[in-house]
Design a protein around this motif. Sequence first.
Motif, PDB file in Angstrom:
ATOM      1  N   PRO A 125      -4.293   5.590   2.357  1.00  0.00           N
ATOM      2  CA  PRO A 125      -5.009   6.329   3.409  1.00  0.00           C
ATOM      3  C   PRO A 125      -4.110   6.678   4.594  1.00  0.00           C
ATOM      4  O   PRO A 125      -4.220   7.765   5.157  1.00  0.00           O
ATOM      5  N   THR A 126      -3.198   5.796   4.965  1.00  0.00           N
ATOM      6  CA  THR A 126      -2.270   6.073   6.068  1.00  0.00           C
ATOM      7  C   THR A 126      -1.340   7.225   5.721  1.00  0.00           C
ATOM      8  O   THR A 126      -1.083   8.110   6.550  1.00  0.00           O
ATOM      9  N   GLN A 127      -0.815   7.242   4.493  1.00  0.00           N
ATOM     10  CA  GLN A 127       0.061   8.339   4.074  1.00  0.00           C
ATOM     11  C   GLN A 127      -0.695   9.661   4.067  1.00  0.00           C
ATOM     12  O   GLN A 127      -0.180  10.683   4.522  1.00  0.00           O
ATOM     13  N   PHE A 128      -1.916   9.634   3.555  1.00  0.00           N
ATOM     14  CA  PHE A 128      -2.701  10.870   3.506  1.00  0.00           C
ATOM     15  C   PHE A 128      -3.004  11.364   4.923  1.00  0.00           C
ATOM     16  O   PHE A 128      -2.873  12.555   5.219  1.00  0.00           O
ATOM     17  N   ALA A 129      -3.408  10.457   5.814  1.00  0.00           N
ATOM     18  CA  ALA A 129      -3.699  10.833   7.202  1.00  0.00           C
ATOM     19  C   ALA A 129      -2.454  11.371   7.892  1.00  0.00           C
ATOM     20  O   ALA A 129      -2.531  12.326   8.673  1.00  0.00           O
ATOM     21  N   THR A 130      -1.301  10.795   7.582  1.00  0.00           N
ATOM     22  CA  THR A 130      -0.044  11.267   8.163  1.00  0.00           C
ATOM     23  C   THR A 130       0.254  12.687   7.707  1.00  0.00           C
ATOM     24  O   THR A 130       0.617  13.546   8.516  1.00  0.00           O
ATOM     25  N   LEU A 131       0.104  12.953   6.410  1.00  0.00           N
ATOM     26  CA  LEU A 131       0.324  14.311   5.902  1.00  0.00           C
ATOM     27  C   LEU A 131      -0.588  15.306   6.604  1.00  0.00           C
ATOM     28  O   LEU A 131      -0.148  16.387   7.012  1.00  0.00           O
ATOM     29  N   ALA A 132      -1.858  14.951   6.715  1.00  0.00           N
ATOM     30  CA  ALA A 132      -2.816  15.848   7.360  1.00  0.00           C
ATOM     31  C   ALA A 132      -2.444  16.089   8.817  1.00  0.00           C
ATOM     32  O   ALA A 132      -2.533  17.216   9.311  1.00  0.00           O
ATOM     33  N   ALA A 133      -1.990  15.053   9.513  1.00  0.00           N
ATOM     34  CA  ALA A 133      -1.591  15.204  10.917  1.00  0.00           C
ATOM     35  C   ALA A 133      -0.365  16.097  11.045  1.00  0.00           C
ATOM     36  O   ALA A 133      -0.300  16.945  11.940  1.00  0.00           O
ATOM     37  N   VAL A 134       0.604  15.921  10.162  1.00  0.00           N
ATOM     38  CA  VAL A 134       1.803  16.775  10.211  1.00  0.00           C
ATOM     39  C   VAL A 134       1.417  18.219   9.923  1.00  0.00           C
ATOM     40  O   VAL A 134       1.903  19.144  10.580  1.00  0.00           O
ATOM     41  N   GLU A 135       0.526  18.422   8.970  1.00  0.00           N
ATOM     42  CA  GLU A 135       0.083  19.788   8.669  1.00  0.00           C
ATOM     43  C   GLU A 135      -0.580  20.421   9.892  1.00  0.00           C
ATOM     44  O   GLU A 135      -0.327  21.578  10.217  1.00  0.00           O
ATOM     45  N   ARG A 136      -1.435  19.665  10.582  1.00  0.00           N
ATOM     46  CA  ARG A 136      -2.131  20.183  11.766  1.00  0.00           C
ATOM     47  C   ARG A 136      -1.178  20.505  12.913  1.00  0.00           C
ATOM     48  O   ARG A 136      -1.405  21.441  13.663  1.00  0.00           O
TER      49      ARG A 136
END
Length: 150
Positions: free
Chosen positions: A43-54
Motif C-alpha cells: 500500500p505504501t508503494q502504491f500510494a507513493t506512485l499515485a503521489a508522484v503521478e499527482r
Amino acid sequence: MLTTPQPKMDLRTGAGLASALRVSLARLTRRLRRQAAAHSLTPTQFATLAAVERHSSITPGELAGLEKVQPPSMTRVVAALEERGLLQRAPHPTDRRQVTVSVTEAARQLLKEERARKEAWLTQRLMELTPEERSILRQAAPILEKLSRI
C-alpha cells in the motif's frame, strides 16, 4: 462471510459518528485493496506512485513530507519502485545536490488499471444501493473529501 455483531454507536454524538466512520471507512478501504491486481506493490508503494503521478517531478524529501514518512523510509520505497521500472530519477532543475522522481509509462498504466478495477468493483456495489442511498452518498462525497484534506 462471517460477521461479528457490532455495538450500537450513537451517531448523534461526535464520538459516535467518528467511530462509525472510522470503522466503515477502514472496512471499505480493505475491500478496495482486495481488488488490487497481481502487481504485489505494498500500500505504501502504491500510494507513493499515485503521489508522484499527482505531483509530477518531486524530490524524495518532498514526497516523504507529503506521505508523512521519514526520508530514509521514502528513499527505500523510491529505490524499490525505481528497481521495478515504475519511477525514474532525474537531476533537480535548480539544485545539483538533489534529484526528482517521476512515474514511468509502466507506472501510469499500472495506476490506470488499478483504478479502473477498483472503480468497477465500487460501481457494482453502488448499484446494489437504493437511489436514495446513492443520492446521500453523492452529497457525502465532497464532505468526505474535505475531511481527508483537513
